[in-house]
Design a protein around this motif. Structure first.
Motif, PDB file in Angstrom:
ATOM      1  N   PRO A  47     -23.373 -22.189  -3.566  1.00  0.00           N
ATOM      2  CA  PRO A  47     -23.812 -21.045  -4.466  1.00  0.00           C
ATOM      3  C   PRO A  47     -23.009 -20.676  -5.794  1.00  0.00           C
ATOM      4  N   GLY A  48     -23.046 -19.957  -6.358  1.00  0.00           N
ATOM      5  CA  GLY A  48     -22.205 -19.665  -7.393  1.00  0.00           C
ATOM      6  C   GLY A  48     -20.576 -18.378  -6.521  1.00  0.00           C
ATOM      7  N   LEU A  49     -19.565 -18.961  -7.899  1.00  0.00           N
ATOM      8  CA  LEU A  49     -18.383 -18.609  -7.838  1.00  0.00           C
ATOM      9  C   LEU A  49     -18.346 -17.272  -8.229  1.00  0.00           C
ATOM     10  N   ASP A  50     -18.427 -16.249  -7.175  1.00  0.00           N
ATOM     11  CA  ASP A  50     -17.460 -15.334  -7.575  1.00  0.00           C
ATOM     12  C   ASP A  50     -16.359 -15.031  -8.158  1.00  0.00           C
ATOM     13  N   GLU A  51     -15.076 -15.717  -7.781  1.00  0.00           N
ATOM     14  CA  GLU A  51     -13.965 -15.182  -8.480  1.00  0.00           C
ATOM     15  C   GLU A  51     -13.987 -16.003 -10.024  1.00  0.00           C
ATOM     16  N   LEU A  52     -14.606 -17.190 -10.511  1.00  0.00           N
ATOM     17  CA  LEU A  52     -15.165 -17.470 -11.913  1.00  0.00           C
ATOM     18  C   LEU A  52     -15.942 -16.252 -11.630  1.00  0.00           C
ATOM     19  N   GLN A  53     -17.236 -15.884 -12.012  1.00  0.00           N
ATOM     20  CA  GLN A  53     -17.916 -14.782 -12.747  1.00  0.00           C
ATOM     21  C   GLN A  53     -17.382 -13.762 -12.997  1.00  0.00           C
ATOM     22  N   ASP A  54     -16.178 -13.360 -11.719  1.00  0.00           N
ATOM     23  CA  ASP A  54     -15.157 -12.456 -12.224  1.00  0.00           C
ATOM     24  C   ASP A  54     -14.132 -12.117 -13.311  1.00  0.00           C
ATOM     25  N   ALA A  55     -13.385 -14.093 -13.393  1.00  0.00           N
ATOM     26  CA  ALA A  55     -12.627 -14.081 -14.603  1.00  0.00           C
ATOM     27  C   ALA A  55     -13.314 -13.645 -15.777  1.00  0.00           C
ATOM     28  N   TYR A  56     -14.342 -15.605 -16.218  1.00  0.00           N
ATOM     29  CA  TYR A  56     -15.209 -15.047 -17.036  1.00  0.00           C
ATOM     30  C   TYR A  56     -16.442 -14.972 -18.109  1.00  0.00           C
ATOM     31  N   HIS A  57     -16.828 -14.406 -16.987  1.00  0.00           N
ATOM     32  CA  HIS A  57     -17.919 -14.355 -16.968  1.00  0.00           C
ATOM     33  C   HIS A  57     -17.861 -13.464 -18.293  1.00  0.00           C
ATOM     34  N   PRO A  58     -17.313 -12.356 -17.881  1.00  0.00           N
ATOM     35  CA  PRO A  58     -16.065 -10.849 -19.278  1.00  0.00           C
ATOM     36  C   PRO A  58     -15.965 -11.403 -20.342  1.00  0.00           C
ATOM     37  N   LEU A  59     -15.859 -12.458 -20.512  1.00  0.00           N
ATOM     38  CA  LEU A  59     -14.778 -13.039 -21.949  1.00  0.00           C
ATOM     39  C   LEU A  59     -15.952 -13.743 -22.444  1.00  0.00           C
ATOM     40  N   PHE A  60     -17.102 -13.783 -21.602  1.00  0.00           N
ATOM     41  CA  PHE A  60     -18.680 -14.495 -22.149  1.00  0.00           C
ATOM     42  C   PHE A  60     -19.151 -13.584 -23.055  1.00  0.00           C
ATOM     43  N   ASP A  61     -19.463 -12.232 -22.159  1.00  0.00           N
ATOM     44  CA  ASP A  61     -19.637 -11.067 -23.154  1.00  0.00           C
ATOM     45  C   ASP A  61     -19.092 -11.036 -24.198  1.00  0.00           C
ATOM     46  N   LYS A  62     -18.153 -10.574 -23.684  1.00  0.00           N
ATOM     47  CA  LYS A  62     -16.979 -10.121 -25.025  1.00  0.00           C
ATOM     48  C   LYS A  62     -16.765 -11.045 -26.119  1.00  0.00           C
ATOM     49  N   TYR A  63     -17.119 -12.581 -25.948  1.00  0.00           N
ATOM     50  CA  TYR A  63     -16.745 -13.385 -27.612  1.00  0.00           C
ATOM     51  C   TYR A  63     -18.348 -13.540 -27.598  1.00  0.00           C
ATOM     52  N   HIS A  64     -19.964 -13.063 -27.152  1.00  0.00           N
ATOM     53  CA  HIS A  64     -20.973 -13.846 -27.460  1.00  0.00           C
ATOM     54  C   HIS A  64     -20.823 -15.272 -27.380  1.00  0.00           C
ATOM     55  N   VAL A  65     -20.598 -15.678 -26.351  1.00  0.00           N
ATOM     56  CA  VAL A  65     -20.902 -16.701 -25.761  1.00  0.00           C
ATOM     57  C   VAL A  65     -23.047 -17.141 -25.853  1.00  0.00           C
ATOM     58  N   ASP A  66     -23.424 -18.217 -25.958  1.00  0.00           N
ATOM     59  CA  ASP A  66     -25.187 -18.262 -26.339  1.00  0.00           C
ATOM     60  C   ASP A  66     -25.639 -19.287 -24.837  1.00  0.00           C
ATOM     61  N   LEU A  67     -24.828 -20.086 -24.094  1.00  0.00           N
ATOM     62  CA  LEU A  67     -25.475 -20.569 -23.373  1.00  0.00           C
ATOM     63  C   LEU A  67     -24.340 -21.670 -21.937  1.00  0.00           C
ATOM     64  N   VAL A  68     -24.477 -21.643 -21.335  1.00  0.00           N
ATOM     65  CA  VAL A  68     -22.944 -21.701 -19.997  1.00  0.00           C
ATOM     66  C   VAL A  68     -24.072 -22.893 -19.759  1.00  0.00           C
ATOM     67  N   LEU A  69     -23.814 -23.971 -19.871  1.00  0.00           N
ATOM     68  CA  LEU A  69     -23.758 -25.507 -18.970  1.00  0.00           C
ATOM     69  C   LEU A  69     -23.017 -24.997 -17.266  1.00  0.00           C
ATOM     70  N   GLN A  70     -23.224 -25.614 -16.154  1.00  0.00           N
ATOM     71  CA  GLN A  70     -22.802 -25.763 -15.204  1.00  0.00           C
ATOM     72  C   GLN A  70     -23.699 -26.654 -14.299  1.00  0.00           C
ATOM     73  N   ALA A  71     -22.951 -26.807 -13.505  1.00  0.00           N
ATOM     74  CA  ALA A  71     -23.532 -28.515 -12.454  1.00  0.00           C
ATOM     75  C   ALA A  71     -23.536 -28.504 -11.119  1.00  0.00           C
ATOM     76  N   HIS A  72     -22.592 -29.272 -10.123  1.00  0.00           N
ATOM     77  CA  HIS A  72     -22.547 -29.343  -8.979  1.00  0.00           C
ATOM     78  C   HIS A  72     -23.299 -29.290  -8.058  1.00  0.00           C
ATOM     79  N   ASN A  73     -24.374 -28.356  -8.568  1.00  0.00           N
ATOM     80  CA  ASN A  73     -25.932 -28.369  -7.646  1.00  0.00           C
ATOM     81  C   ASN A  73     -26.281 -29.530  -7.990  1.00  0.00           C
TER      82      ASN A  73
END
Length: 174
Positions: A47-73
């Motif tokens: 599943p998506g990790l809540d801890e990652l969402q809570d810590a880093y997604h606000p940073l992605f919004d703040k700094y206008h990230v375009d794409l997030v590439l992820q793996a594991h699945n």
């Protein structure tokens, strides 16, 4: 041992500083983040990790990230552009419901799961409402930036070379 990644960690500070620097650098028009663990995912093995969402997604919004590439699945998934939802944690806000063409998105990041390198697939048990496309195919993502840096084209090709998914993002050069 695990590397701490919460908001008081060195890793968090590094990511914050690096994204801030990229955002402030006028010669950088596209910001792409890579993370192994998924932030958001349809129901599958990891599943998506809540801890990652809570810590880093606000940073992605703040700094206008375009794409997030992820793996594991071991599958392919692509989200709509998503922004962090402070009112409903772990349920991101879809900021644009277009499915493949985005002009000056402005808010929200597209998350792509690319666990398609050849291992046995992790099947889906459902499709999350913020996922546009999910596939069980081996393949790779090709990203091209064209038109003097104002257009990003991301195409997922299966292992035979057939394009199976594509997005185009256009934005005004800052």
């Amino acid at each position: 041992s695990l590397i701490p990644y919460n908001v008081s960690s060195e890793q968090y500070q590094f990511v914050n500083d690096d994204l801030k620097s990229a955002h402030e650098n006028k010669s950088i028009n596209w910001i792409v983040v890579y993370a192994f663990r998924p932030f958001y995912s349809s129901n599958t093995t990891h599943p998506g990790l809540d801890e990652l969402q809570d810590a880093y997604h606000p940073l992605f919004d703040k700094y206008h990230v375009d794409l997030v590439l992820q793996a594991h699945n071991h599958n392919y998934q692509r989200t709509y552009p998503l922004s962090y939802n402070v009112n409903k944690l772990h349920n991101p806000t879809i900021t644009n419901r277009n499915t493949d063409q985005y002009d000056n998105i402005g808010k929200g990041e597209i998350f792509l799961t690319l666990g398609t390198g050849g291992a046995e697939f992790y099947n889906f048990t459902s499709q999350a409402p913020y996922i546009v496309k999910q596939l069980l195919l081996h393949g790779f993502l090709n990203v091209n930036v064209t038109d003097n840096g104002t257009k990003l084209l991301a195409t997922f090709y299966d292992h035979t070379g057939v394009a199976r998914d594509q997005i185009a993002i256009s934005k005004t050069k800052t």
